[in-house]
Design an enzyme around this catalytic site. Sequence first.
Site: not given
Length: 278
Positions: A45, A144
């Site tokens: 990632r 979020d």
Amino acid sequence: MISTDDLNNREFSFERTDFDSVRTRLYQLTGIRLADSKDSMVYSRLARRVRALRLQSFAEYLSHLQTHPDEEQHFINALTTNLTSFFREPHHFDILKKYLLAHPQTKTIWCTASSTGEEPYSIAMVVAETYGRFDVPIKIIASDIDSQVLQKAQAGIYAIEKINSLAEQRKKQFFYKGKGSATGLVKVVPELQKMVEFRQINLLNAQWPLRGPIDIIFCRNVMIYFDKETQLTLLERMVKLLPAKGLYIAGHSETFNHASHLVKPAGHTTYYPNHSVR
């Protein structure tokens, strides 16, 4: 753990010390603790960020992260997990409907980890179905930590496969089917979008940009990423926002037997605030 074969095949230098530094920084920023087994995930990632910044190693990237605060959000976005689907753990939505019918005075619902929007839109669908209309007296707040997934959530556009499991009535009532260049996509209808207010919130922040009372809190599959101390701290803060008859909805792998002073069971992975101990 990092294997010799992995090291030999990797584009960028990634030492064990780099992995430990990533874990430490992520914990400082988000409270999330990465397991030892997550080294390959971290590499795959963050390698995109190393490549995008034209750096040569993870050591260089970590130095860049220290000196460029604007990189922190990219770092968080890359490492936070965003697994979700419409009506995931469906029994919770049955519980939600029963709660709404039993508590018509409900005013606010908070979805603490909205990801790309499937969970808060599922909540909104149940609310709309329960009231028989979109214009309801309930505010749905969806938050979020990841700014990128919030943008996707606000857009409300999904691959058509995402709604395959939904009943035909829900597909027709809550989604537009894409045509032409948008074939294979669906979009949440504007009336449903308006029911949800998206906000970026880091649960570790000292102040949250919302006020109680909040009647229902969906905090599903979030606590598992925090250590016990952080879990208790966050749970206590959330419980304080709930009214006496409020409802806290947890994920399938989250239990709070160790927090009986804060919550009491209300059903399968659902809890009432234990205000009686205050």
